[in-house]
Design a protein around this motif. Structure first.
Motif, PDB file in Angstrom:
ATOM      1  N   GLY A  40      63.020  68.844  90.178  1.00 27.24           N
ATOM      2  CA  GLY A  40      61.753  68.141  90.000  1.00 27.24           C
ATOM      3  C   GLY A  40      60.595  68.860  90.658  1.00 27.24           C
ATOM      4  O   GLY A  40      59.513  68.994  90.076  1.00 27.24           O
ATOM      5  N   TYR A  50      59.819  59.387  89.137  1.00 28.23           N
ATOM      6  CA  TYR A  50      61.044  59.464  89.950  1.00 28.23           C
ATOM      7  C   TYR A  50      60.714  59.559  91.441  1.00 28.23           C
ATOM      8  O   TYR A  50      61.279  58.842  92.264  1.00 28.23           O
ATOM      9  N   THR A  78      68.575  67.220  91.936  1.00 32.50           N
ATOM     10  CA  THR A  78      67.506  66.631  91.139  1.00 32.50           C
ATOM     11  C   THR A  78      66.143  66.831  91.790  1.00 32.50           C
ATOM     12  O   THR A  78      65.159  67.184  91.107  1.00 32.50           O
ATOM     13  N   PHE A 126      59.238  62.925  86.362  1.00 32.13           N
ATOM     14  CA  PHE A 126      59.520  63.249  87.758  1.00 32.13           C
ATOM     15  C   PHE A 126      58.479  62.646  88.706  1.00 32.13           C
ATOM     16  O   PHE A 126      58.797  62.316  89.852  1.00 32.13           O
TER      17      PHE A 126
END
Length: 479
Positions: A435, A468, A431, A465
């Motif tokens: 990103g 995130y 991930t 993102f």
């Protein structure tokens, strides 16, 4: 019967055979069977907010057998579902990284049942995004060369996983260098030498185009490991990074071959208990974190598996993308309902593809192996990690060959591709790599005055993102 299977799974159409599919399915199982042991180690060692350990025990590790059996059962059923519904050689099991996040960051704030309720909610949200077409739309909006970079980055990620799990690469405990070869720059202990033997055997068989090279390598290396263990009596590492012992399984013949599975963990969840425990805002942020990691991990994994199997179209999308995403989304919720954490697609499936798998029949074989493992767990524990992870290094090489599909003369795509490839293994996160690549792509397009070329969905994903990566300060500000 065979004709019906051939037609349903398109075995001949995809240039495969029953032998290849069975072999590939077994290889995928062998390379990811470690989850049957590793998931219980992670989940059974952490107490929830009420001080209870998962599995009904009062001591760390007391629920090991229960978690192992439920982990294997759920993985088996979901992997068979993937094969039958999506006809794609992709296996599923409890997600590594996700399970650690749930155990150490979520369950410590609430009961385990509450934490599993969050996992179910995350799975439901992702399923809704799939059914509305949003998840596939995001996947289609990603430039083809970035999809290639994702596959290459996963290849390097797998290589690093293999080298670390084998003890070939270790943390040094120093600021410089932070990692190095073996212990003190030396390959120490019999297990890492067994790994080296297995790796050299596999690459030799592959170079000679021997059918089943990976499966043969794992089986032969396991036999060698059993012999080495019988002579040297090497202990297990027990989580000690400086140990010269076996990383996970000690390859000794078990006292019993069959054990009765304890499935009492199934149904251990409380759907909205987390909202009462930590509040609505905190619970929603936790669901968001789980969802984003699951969302893009699967996108990267299915791209990599499809690329290795030759099942991706010119835009880098696997055949039957929507069905793959539906099964994967259901898997997240099912893992929570079974009390073993979110289940997701496993990039180790590329090992089976490298050994011939091209259809969902391989996934059915892998799933059946997992179901058998609920009873034959002692046999699964014979295979040392060092014998299986050599396959990940070879698969890393095979996926690296796709790097030629990236135009390295075009900085607007080459730099995001590079960041995707580099960040993924160094952060140990698919991930995070995706990103970094997405954000760099959007920023470079803006910097070059080409913002109109960025798909609207990529703008949205780039913003997500940002959230995130900044989730910690955002959480502190809101709570």
């Amino acid at each position: 019967m065979l004709t019906t299977l051939d037609r349903y799974f398109k075995i001949s159409q995809r240039g495969s055979s029953f032998g290849q599919e069975v072999r590939g399915g077994v290889v995928t199982f062998l390379t990811m069977a470690y989850i049957i042991v590793l998931n219980p180690i992670i989940l059974s060692g952490v107490a929830d907010a009420d001080g209870k350990f998962l599995g009904g025990g009062s001591e760390p590790g007391s629920g090991f057998a229960t978690i192992a059996a439920c982990t294997a059962l759920v993985a088996g059923l979901l992997t068979i579902l993937m094969g039958v519904v999506a006809n794609f050689p992709l296996a599923l099991a409890t997600g590594l990284g996700l399970n650690a996040f749930v155990a150490f960051s979520v369950a410590t704030q609430m009961t385990w049942a509450d934490a599993m309720g969050l996992v179910i909610l995350e799975g439901i949200v992702i399923l809704v995004l799939v059914l509305t077409g949003f998840r596939k739309a995001v996947f289609d909006a990603v430039p083809a060369q970035l999809k290639t970079a994702i596959a290459v980055g996963i290849g390097l990620f797998l290589t690093l996983i293999g080298l670390i799990d084998a003890g070939f690469v270790r943390a040094t405990g120093n600021a410089s260098p932070p990692i190095g070869m073996g212990i003190g720059g030396e390959l120490s202990g019999w297990p890492v030498l067994v790994f080296c033997f297995g790796l050299l055997l596999m690459i030799s068989l592959h170079a000679r185009r021997v059918p089943g090279a990976i499966l043969i390598g794992i089986v032969v290396t396991t036999i060698v490991a059993i012999i080495v263990q019988a002579i040297t009596d090497t202990p297990g590492a027990n989580g000690d990074p400086t140990s010269k012992g076996w990383n996970l399984n000690v390859p000794a013949w078990p006292d019993q071959l069959v054990s009765k599975p304890d499935l009492s963990l199934l149904g251990e969840f409380n759907l909205f208990g987390s909202f009462e425990r930590v509040g609505a805002v905190a619970a929603i942020l936790l669901v968001f974190t789980l969802m984003l990691a699951d969302f893009f991990d699967t996108m990267g994994t299915m791209t990599a598996v499809g690329a290795e199997a030759g099942l991706n179209d010119k835009d880098g999308a696997p055949e039957g993308t929507q069905r793959i995403l539906i099964v994967d989304s259901v898997a997240a919720a099912v893992g929570g309902a079974a009390g073993v954490s979110s289940n997701t697609s496993y990039v180790e499936s590329t090992a089976g593809v490298a050994d011939g798998a091209r259809t969902g029949l391989a996934s059915v074989v892998t799933g059946l192996c997992f179901l058998l493992a609920t009873v034959f767990t002692p046999i699964v524990q014979i295979i040392p990690n060092e014998a299986a992870v050599a396959a990940l290094v070879l698969v890393g090489f095979l996926m690296m060959t796709q790097v030629t599909g990236i135009d390295w003369t075009d900085a607007e795509i080459a730099i995001p591709a590079f960041l995707t490839i580099a960040v993924m293994p160094f952060t140990y996160s698919i991930t995070a790599g995706i990103g970094a690549g997405f954000l760099a792509y959007v920023v470079l397009k803006v910097a070059m005055g080409k913002a109109r070329q960025v798909h609207l969905l990529l703008w949205l994903i780039a913003l997500l993102f940002v959230v995130y990566f900044a989730i910690d300060p955002i959480s502190r500000a809101l709570l």
